[in-house]
Design a protein around this motif. Structure first.
Motif, short mmCIF file in Angstrom:
data_model
loop_
_atom_site.label_atom_id
_atom_site.label_comp_id
_atom_site.label_asym_id
_atom_site.label_seq_id
_atom_site.Cartn_x
_atom_site.Cartn_y
_atom_site.Cartn_z
N ALA A 35 -5.98 0.63 -2.01
CA ALA A 35 -5.70 -0.64 -2.34
C ALA A 35 -5.08 -0.86 -3.61
O ALA A 35 -3.93 -1.56 -3.75
N ILE A 38 -1.59 0.82 -3.93
CA ILE A 38 -0.52 0.26 -3.23
C ILE A 38 -0.04 -0.97 -4.30
O ILE A 38 1.24 -0.94 -4.38
N TYR A 39 -0.96 -1.44 -5.04
CA TYR A 39 -0.45 -2.58 -5.81
C TYR A 39 0.28 -1.86 -7.12
O TYR A 39 1.26 -2.46 -7.37
N ARG A 42 3.83 -1.19 -6.07
CA ARG A 42 4.65 -2.03 -6.22
C ARG A 42 5.17 -2.37 -7.50
O ARG A 42 6.17 -2.91 -7.71
N GLN A 64 -3.39 -8.59 -4.80
CA GLN A 64 -2.56 -8.74 -3.65
C GLN A 64 -2.98 -8.08 -2.54
O GLN A 64 -2.63 -8.47 -1.48
N SER A 65 -3.50 -6.63 -2.91
CA SER A 65 -3.59 -5.94 -1.61
C SER A 65 -4.72 -6.39 -0.73
O SER A 65 -4.50 -6.44 0.45
N ASP A 68 -3.25 -9.24 1.32
CA ASP A 68 -2.57 -8.75 2.20
C ASP A 68 -3.52 -8.43 3.53
O ASP A 68 -3.18 -8.35 4.57
N TRP A 251 -0.59 1.83 7.53
CA TRP A 251 -0.51 1.70 6.08
C TRP A 251 -1.41 2.27 5.22
O TRP A 251 -1.09 3.20 4.36
N TYR A 255 -0.97 5.77 2.74
CA TYR A 255 -1.22 5.91 1.34
C TYR A 255 -2.37 6.64 0.80
O TYR A 255 -2.22 7.42 -0.09
#
Lengths: 347, 204
Positions: A35, A38-39, A42, A64-65, A68, A251, A255
């Motif tokens: 998680a 991923i942040y 981005r 954010q993750s 989401d 997803w 990752y």
């Protein structure tokens, strides 16, 4: 810990409970770091494009993750009417499970490894070769053109690059003389000039380290080799028909695979949990810190490449795999074994 | 306790997925059941302590062979009615094969019950005790069985050459991509700067 549970619960059940706890101790932090990663992906991508990236949820957008994930969790799972329902739902589960399986043999510190088996590296190869099934089954079960093309591409791409990854790994195994992950890390202690804890410092192995980095980009289908989800040609590739949790599992699995490949880069060529230099005060810092530092560095490289390098064409990808990497890695097995015969085994 | 549980789990899944491999209507499902059977067979290998063979089974069969199977089967245009017709036609042959396998299995178990016999020389050369799987296999494969090993490689090479000879044909009139010439090409060879007069244009 295993001894403690075995003394209280008996051999079989004690082992079972202890390992269940250890598995959770690895799997949950991996999911959490996915998680966060991923942040960061981005954020890095945004910074290189002179944008701000996620900055609304939580301080600096760090949550954010999780936002989401919550959103995706509440969505409806749409199954296309023409899809093969069972396989359609099985595919993301396979991808996600396989992405977590390999972590069992990764050494996080001296003795911090769930399964210290003597075929550790082969186990990772075996599990990563399973990863392709998630994509292929998803593409076929969607019963739709673009996912199917993507599945065919993924199958060919992963098989091609697994071949060169296998040969690159053989050079490391030749040098170490063991398939055990911890032995591979230990063999790098003071490898370069007696004080650098890196295989990558070795002139013979450095080209392999570079090739392994590129192959791991291709193996995880990251940019510039993300032909399986090339949005300009295939909509979203094999994920086109997926929504909600099924999509999220792809997803997360993707990752987690990227993180695993970063870890493999660190373990095989850049010393794993060893500090960069064989100097006593550095060993005061726990090994897991060094490993996480190296993983982060490699993840930064992955994001950097994604933000800057344009996508390959599919024939170029195949050419690189079969006509460049395969011959070079074969030649390098020859060179490395020749060098070892001359120096170590004295023939 | 847990070994027995694992054995029965793996064994029953192998048998069940083997049965589903031949019973599944859809060829893609058949291949997927086959993959499950391979995977659980690898689990059985781990249980008897042959972890190297188990990993090879997964890497080679699940990771490469079955992917190619799946690749081909996925692209087939399948006529289910014709497949079912073939079932009745091939039933006698299948039953005959099953009978042969059953007889051999019974003979095999009977011979095993009667006490093992030393076949050839390998019975005199057991693997070194205490060596790990990989070392034991390597020592035998690269010393005693080196000629068999190399000739197996040679057979595979011949098969590969054969496949290439059968499928590769010289085609005329095609313009394949020449990477070297593309890389060698410089901007000066392909472009020029002009200062066209208004109304006259440029000649190409």
């Amino acid at each position: 810990m295993t001894e403690f549970f075995q003394s209280t619960l008996g051999m079989g059940w004690g082992w079972f409970v202890a390992n269940l706890i250890l598995i959770l101790l690895i799997a949950l932090p991996v999911m959490l770091s996915v998680a966060i990663v991923i942040y960061f992906d981005r954020k890095i991508w945004a910074a290189m494009a002179l944008r701000r990236g996620p900055n609304v949820v939580g301080p600096f957008g760090i949550l954010q993750s999780f936002a989401d994930a919550a959103k995706v969790f509440l969505q409806e799972t749409i199954i296309p009417s023409g899809a093969n329902k069972g396989l359609f739902l099985l595919a993301p589960i396979i991808t996600f499970t396989v992405a977590l399986l390999s972590w069992a043999v990764i050494p996080f510190d001296q003795d911090m490894v769930l399964a210290d088996i003597n075929v550790g590296l082969l186990y990772i190869l075996a599990i990563s070769s399973l990863g392709v099934y998630g994509v292929v089954i998803a593409g076929w079960a969607s019963n739709s053109k673009y996912p199917f093309f993507s599945a065919l591409r993924a199958a060919a791409q992963m098989i091609s690059y697994e071949v060169s990854i296998g040969f690159i790994i053989v050079t490391v195994v030749l040098w170490t003389g063991s398939f055990n992950m911890n032995d591979i890390v230990e063999a790098q202690r003071g490898h370069g000039l007696g004080f650098v804890n890196w295989y990558g410092f070795n002139l013979l192995l450095f080209p392999m380290a570079v090739m392994f980095l590129i192959s791991s980009l291709a193996e995880t289908a990251r940019a510039p080799f993300d032909l399986t989800e090339a949005e300009s040609e295939l909509v979203a590739g094999y994920q086109t028909e997926y929504s909600s949790m099924a999509f999220a599992l792809f997803w997360l699995g993707e990752y987690a695979n990227v993180l695993l490949m970063c870890t493999l880069n660190a373990v095989l060529f850049w010393g794993g949990w060893l500090p960069p230099v064989d100097w006593a005060p550095l060993y005061a810092i726990p090994g897991i810190f060094w490993l996480i530092l190296k993983i982060s560095a490699f993840f930064f490289i992955f994001s950097w490449v994604k933000a800057t390098v344009p996508r390959y064409r599919y024939d170029q990808l195949m050419r690189l795999g079969w006509k460049v990497f395969l011959p070079i890695s074969l030649l390098w097995i020859f060179l490395v074994s020749g060098y070892l015969m001359l120096t170590r085994y004295g023939v | 306790m847990i070994q027995i549980f694992a054995f029965y789990l793996f064994a029953s899944v192998v048998i069940a997925s083997g049965a589903f491999t031949i019973l599944a209507r859809n060829p893609v499902h058949s291949v997927l059941w086959l993959i499950l059977a391979f995977f659980n067979a690898a689990g059985l290998m781990v249980l008897i302590g042959a972890e190297f063979i188990a990993m090879l089974l997964v890497i080679v069969y699940v990771g490469a062979v079955a992917v190619l199977f799946l690749f081909v089967v996925m692209m087939l245009d399948i006529d289910f009615a014709e497949l079912r017709g073939g079932f009745m036609k091939n039933l006698p042959l299948g039953l005959a094969l099953a009978a042969v396998f059953l007889a051999e299995l019974i003979f095999g178990i009977g011979a095993y019950q009667a006490g093992n016999i030393a076949l050839g020389e390998h019975a005199l050369n057991p693997a070194r005790m205490g060596a790990s799987n990989i070392q034991a296999v390597g020592e035998l494969l690269y010393t005693r069985y080196i000629f068999l090993f190399e000739s197996a490689g040679l057979v595979l090479l011949v098969a590969m050459v054969g496949a290439i000879v059968l499928t590769h044909r010289k085609r005329v009139g095609v313009r394949p991509q020449n990477i070297a010439s593309q890389v060698r090409r410089r901007p000066e060879d392909a472009t020029r700067n002009t200062q066209p007069v208004v109304g006259e244009g440029v000649d190409l």
